[in-house]
Every structure is written in structure tokens, then in C-alpha cells.
Design a protein around this motif. Sequence first.
Motif, short mmCIF file in Angstrom:
data_model
loop_
_atom_site.label_atom_id
_atom_site.label_comp_id
_atom_site.label_asym_id
_atom_site.label_seq_id
_atom_site.Cartn_x
_atom_site.Cartn_y
_atom_site.Cartn_z
N GLY A 1 10.24 30.85 37.79
CA GLY A 1 11.19 30.90 38.90
C GLY A 1 12.51 30.20 38.63
O GLY A 1 13.30 29.98 39.56
N VAL A 2 12.78 29.85 37.36
CA VAL A 2 14.05 29.22 37.01
C VAL A 2 15.18 30.22 37.27
O VAL A 2 15.09 31.39 36.91
CB VAL A 2 14.04 28.79 35.53
CG1 VAL A 2 15.43 28.39 35.06
CG2 VAL A 2 13.06 27.62 35.34
N ARG A 3 16.26 29.73 37.89
CA ARG A 3 17.35 30.64 38.28
C ARG A 3 18.55 30.57 37.34
O ARG A 3 19.46 31.40 37.44
CB ARG A 3 17.78 30.35 39.71
CG ARG A 3 16.64 30.44 40.71
CD ARG A 3 17.12 30.79 42.09
NE ARG A 3 17.70 32.12 42.15
CZ ARG A 3 16.99 33.25 42.27
NH1 ARG A 3 15.68 33.20 42.31
NH2 ARG A 3 17.60 34.42 42.33
N GLY A 4 18.56 29.60 36.44
CA GLY A 4 19.65 29.49 35.48
C GLY A 4 19.12 29.10 34.12
O GLY A 4 18.22 28.26 34.03
N PHE A 5 19.65 29.70 33.07
CA PHE A 5 19.20 29.39 31.70
C PHE A 5 20.43 29.41 30.81
O PHE A 5 21.01 30.47 30.56
CB PHE A 5 18.17 30.43 31.24
CG PHE A 5 17.35 30.00 30.05
CD1 PHE A 5 16.20 29.24 30.21
CD2 PHE A 5 17.73 30.36 28.76
CE1 PHE A 5 15.43 28.85 29.11
CE2 PHE A 5 16.98 29.97 27.67
CZ PHE A 5 15.83 29.22 27.85
N VAL A 6 20.87 28.22 30.40
CA VAL A 6 22.16 28.12 29.70
C VAL A 6 22.05 27.23 28.47
O VAL A 6 21.21 26.32 28.42
CB VAL A 6 23.25 27.56 30.64
CG1 VAL A 6 23.48 28.49 31.81
CG2 VAL A 6 22.89 26.17 31.15
N PRO A 7 22.88 27.48 27.45
CA PRO A 7 22.87 26.63 26.25
C PRO A 7 23.61 25.32 26.50
O PRO A 7 24.47 25.24 27.39
CB PRO A 7 23.61 27.49 25.21
CG PRO A 7 24.55 28.32 26.02
CD PRO A 7 23.85 28.59 27.33
N LYS A 8 23.29 24.32 25.70
CA LYS A 8 23.95 23.02 25.86
C LYS A 8 25.42 23.06 25.45
O LYS A 8 26.16 22.12 25.72
CB LYS A 8 23.22 21.95 25.03
CG LYS A 8 21.96 21.44 25.71
CD LYS A 8 21.45 20.17 25.04
CE LYS A 8 20.30 19.58 25.85
NZ LYS A 8 19.81 18.32 25.27
N THR A 9 25.83 24.15 24.82
CA THR A 9 27.23 24.28 24.41
C THR A 9 28.13 24.64 25.59
O THR A 9 29.35 24.66 25.46
CB THR A 9 27.36 25.36 23.34
OG1 THR A 9 26.72 26.57 23.79
CG2 THR A 9 26.71 24.92 22.03
N VAL A 10 27.55 24.92 26.76
CA VAL A 10 28.35 25.31 27.92
C VAL A 10 29.23 24.14 28.35
O VAL A 10 28.85 22.97 28.24
CB VAL A 10 27.42 25.77 29.08
CG1 VAL A 10 26.68 24.58 29.68
CG2 VAL A 10 28.19 26.51 30.15
N SER A 11 30.44 24.44 28.82
CA SER A 11 31.34 23.38 29.28
C SER A 11 30.89 22.85 30.63
O SER A 11 30.18 23.53 31.38
CB SER A 11 32.78 23.92 29.41
OG SER A 11 32.85 24.84 30.49
N ALA A 12 31.30 21.63 30.95
CA ALA A 12 30.92 21.04 32.24
C ALA A 12 31.48 21.87 33.39
O ALA A 12 30.82 22.05 34.42
CB ALA A 12 31.42 19.60 32.32
N GLN A 13 32.69 22.39 33.23
CA GLN A 13 33.29 23.22 34.29
C GLN A 13 32.48 24.49 34.51
O GLN A 13 32.21 24.88 35.64
CB GLN A 13 34.73 23.56 33.93
CG GLN A 13 35.44 24.37 35.00
CD GLN A 13 36.88 24.69 34.65
OE1 GLN A 13 37.33 24.41 33.54
NE2 GLN A 13 37.61 25.26 35.59
#
Length: 215
Positions: free
Chosen positions: A111-123
Motif C-alpha cells: 500500500g505504499v503510495r510513493g517510491f523514489v530514489p535517494k537522488t531526488v531533490s528536497a524540493q
Amino acid sequence: MSDHERGGTDGGGRRVRVLLADDEHLIRGALAALLALENDLLVVAEAASGPEALAMARAHRPDVAVLDLQMPGKDGVAVATELRAGLPACATMIVTGHGRPGHLKRALAAGVRGFVPKTVSAQRLAEIIRTVHAGNRYVDPELAADAISAGDSPLTAREAELLELAADGAPIAEIAARAALAPGTVRNYLSSAAAKLSAENRHAAVRVARERGWL
């Protein structure tokens, strides 16, 4: 972290309450500081392990939990699974430096709604937190493409479970005790898993399965 009365939330909507869980203190602290600059987000708690993340979530009841995939005690997906059952109003996101296909599939199943890499910017992460809080889903396109190309795991749920138990090098007798199975049954499952993965032994099977994101 205190609720700064700053920016455009006075008279407007309530801030989105965020839990940050990451065992890397420097990353977590930097992220908390950057998210604090967003007027509509409020970091209400931080955690350095899976069990601590669960405790903090129960205590602070965040709107969104941003979970590192790999944490001591329980990984991000395991935490998300428990939050889904015990705190269904809390949306969950996984942030990972190891975007293996099996991890994405496990996360979506939990049920996770977001899956992103650690390289994503804070913004960008702040934007995704808003997306998830609004009831939508965000999966990084590259991670999604990798998951599609990797195919499904050939392992049964039991084989995967026993490989996980074998991952720390535990002897068969200990694995059998933890799984409440007979040692001979455990050997059979692990042999089957190794054969499916073309691995010479259970230790190699663990490595192959992890590389392909099936554990």
C-alpha cells in the motif's frame, strides 16, 4: 520539531504532518531542515530504525511517513505494512538508494503510495509528499521501468521467507526453529530456491535474489 507560525498556513489548511525515518543521521537531518522551509509541511518526528519509526508514527500520527527502504530492525516496506493496518490514515512513501524491482513490487503490495530514489531533490520530495497526501501515487519512472523489465520472482513466498532467514548465515537448525519447520523441510525449500536461481548453495541464492530485487 516545533510548529513555526511562518508562511501561508494561517487561516488556510492544516500543515501536512511528516515523519522522516532514515538510519543515516546526516541525510535525515538535512532533509528535515530542507522540508522545514516548506510552509505547508511540518516534520513532526524523526526515526533511525524500523521499530522507532512505528513508535513515532503511533505517538505523533503523521499524515505522511517517508521511510528509508533499508533500516535496522524492520525495513521500510515492513513498517509500511504495519502502518497500513494500524494507522491507515497515514500515507507511506519509500525512499531508497537500492531501487531493485522486487522492492517496488513489495512496496506497492504493502500500500505504499510513493517510491523514489535517494537522488531526488528536497524540493521534488516535498512535491511528492503533497501528491501522496492528496491520495495519489508517485513511482519514479526509472524504478518502474526496471521493475517491469526484471519480471516476476520465481520463488514461492515460503522460499523467499527462508532465504531471508538464511541471509545472515544462520545454520539450518536455527532457520528451522525460527520458521517452525523441520530441518529437512528447510533444506528442501532452500535447495529448491537455489535451483530456481541457478545458485550453487543457499548463500549464493540469497545474493542472486537480492541482486534481482526478489528479497
